[in-house]
Design a protein around this motif. Sequence first.
Motif, PDB file in Angstrom:
ATOM      1  N   GLN A 224       0.823  -1.209   0.000  1.00 51.22           N
ATOM      2  CA  GLN A 224       0.000   0.000   0.000  1.00 51.22           C
ATOM      3  C   GLN A 224       0.862   1.266   0.000  1.00 51.22           C
ATOM      4  N   ASN A 225       0.554   2.144  -0.977  1.00 48.60           N
ATOM      5  CA  ASN A 225       1.210   3.454  -1.114  1.00 48.60           C
ATOM      6  C   ASN A 225       2.724   3.352  -1.302  1.00 48.60           C
ATOM      7  N   SER A 226       3.186   2.213  -1.803  1.00 45.57           N
ATOM      8  CA  SER A 226       4.617   2.063  -2.067  1.00 45.57           C
ATOM      9  C   SER A 226       4.943   2.575  -3.467  1.00 45.57           C
ATOM     10  N   MET A 227       6.216   2.709  -3.759  1.00 49.72           N
ATOM     11  CA  MET A 227       6.683   3.157  -5.071  1.00 49.72           C
ATOM     12  C   MET A 227       7.115   1.975  -5.929  1.00 49.72           C
ATOM     13  N   ILE A 228       6.720   0.769  -5.566  1.00 45.47           N
ATOM     14  CA  ILE A 228       7.131  -0.425  -6.295  1.00 45.47           C
ATOM     15  C   ILE A 228       6.741  -0.311  -7.773  1.00 45.47           C
ATOM     16  N   SER A 229       7.688  -0.627  -8.668  1.00 46.30           N
ATOM     17  CA  SER A 229       7.435  -0.520 -10.105  1.00 46.30           C
ATOM     18  C   SER A 229       7.545  -1.860 -10.827  1.00 46.30           C
ATOM     19  N   ALA A 230       8.169  -2.850 -10.185  1.00 51.49           N
ATOM     20  CA  ALA A 230       8.316  -4.175 -10.793  1.00 51.49           C
ATOM     21  C   ALA A 230       8.163  -5.236  -9.714  1.00 51.49           C
ATOM     22  N   LEU A 231       7.589  -6.379 -10.118  1.00 51.93           N
ATOM     23  CA  LEU A 231       7.349  -7.466  -9.178  1.00 51.93           C
ATOM     24  C   LEU A 231       7.633  -8.800  -9.855  1.00 51.93           C
ATOM     25  N   SER A 232       8.440  -9.637  -9.200  1.00 52.16           N
ATOM     26  CA  SER A 232       8.710 -10.978  -9.690  1.00 52.16           C
ATOM     27  C   SER A 232       7.912 -11.974  -8.848  1.00 52.16           C
TER      28      SER A 232
END
Length: 297
Positions: free
Chosen positions: A5-13
Amino acid sequence: NFAFQNSMISALSIPDCLHELSENWCNGVEHLKEIQINENHEHFLYENGILISKEKNEIVFARRDLAGSLALPKYVKRIRPSAFCMCKEISSFTMQSQVLEAIDSFAFCQCTKLRNLNIEGPKQLNLGDNCFSFNSSLMNVIIKCDELIIERNCFQFCSSIASLNFPTIKKISFGQASMFGCNSIDTINILAENSIELKNQSLFSLLNLKNIFIKTEKLTFNNDSFKDCPLIDGIYFNSKNDFNSSFLADFLKLKVVSLTSFSTLIVTKSSFEKAKQLEKITLRTKNLIIEEGCFKN
């Protein structure tokens, strides 16, 4: 729940061992635009930027940079919470499916360029809390199904919606504040064969709403279902069940009232006390009860 939640994550494996993502895992995830996953993953299918649970045929997530017209697979049964939330480049959403059962809370929230919504085929469909809220560009809503539940705040602040179109509906329910802030709507016209339910404050504060046309076998509503709709001047209700007119008491600009009940219609004294512009009243019923002094002044 709310893992990013509300993170800046841009990629996920997504590893091969992952078999479940909780309901709100992608709530508040605005920048996730890359999913890496084994194309033979046992539990998830990833295609065209959309992550789908194989076992449940549910859309779990959509890449946030999806753009243009969106047509979803016919086999999808459910769109999970926040799945398309903040996909700000989607312009239209079309789905023809006989198996779609639910579009969950916040699923299409803040899709700010979404203009057209067209769903056709489901027998029963549930639109969750805040499902399409804060979509200020949404103009056209067409939903063809037999039974529809519109949950709390579903279309909140969809300020460009001019009308709602449910051409095949038999049973429909509007939740609390489900249309709040939809101030381009000036007329509501709902014909439902079996029933219409308007929960408390379901059509709350529609500032430009003028006319309401409702026809159904069973009509259920509260006195505050239309709270703070200051411009209503025409009410046209046709139902087979009992109801009374007390809900009209706060409509100061009321000009035309047409009430039809195939059972008992109660006209209360307070109904028209403030309606100084009233021009025409039509009452049709088997059993009419009018309180003393109802039409005084």
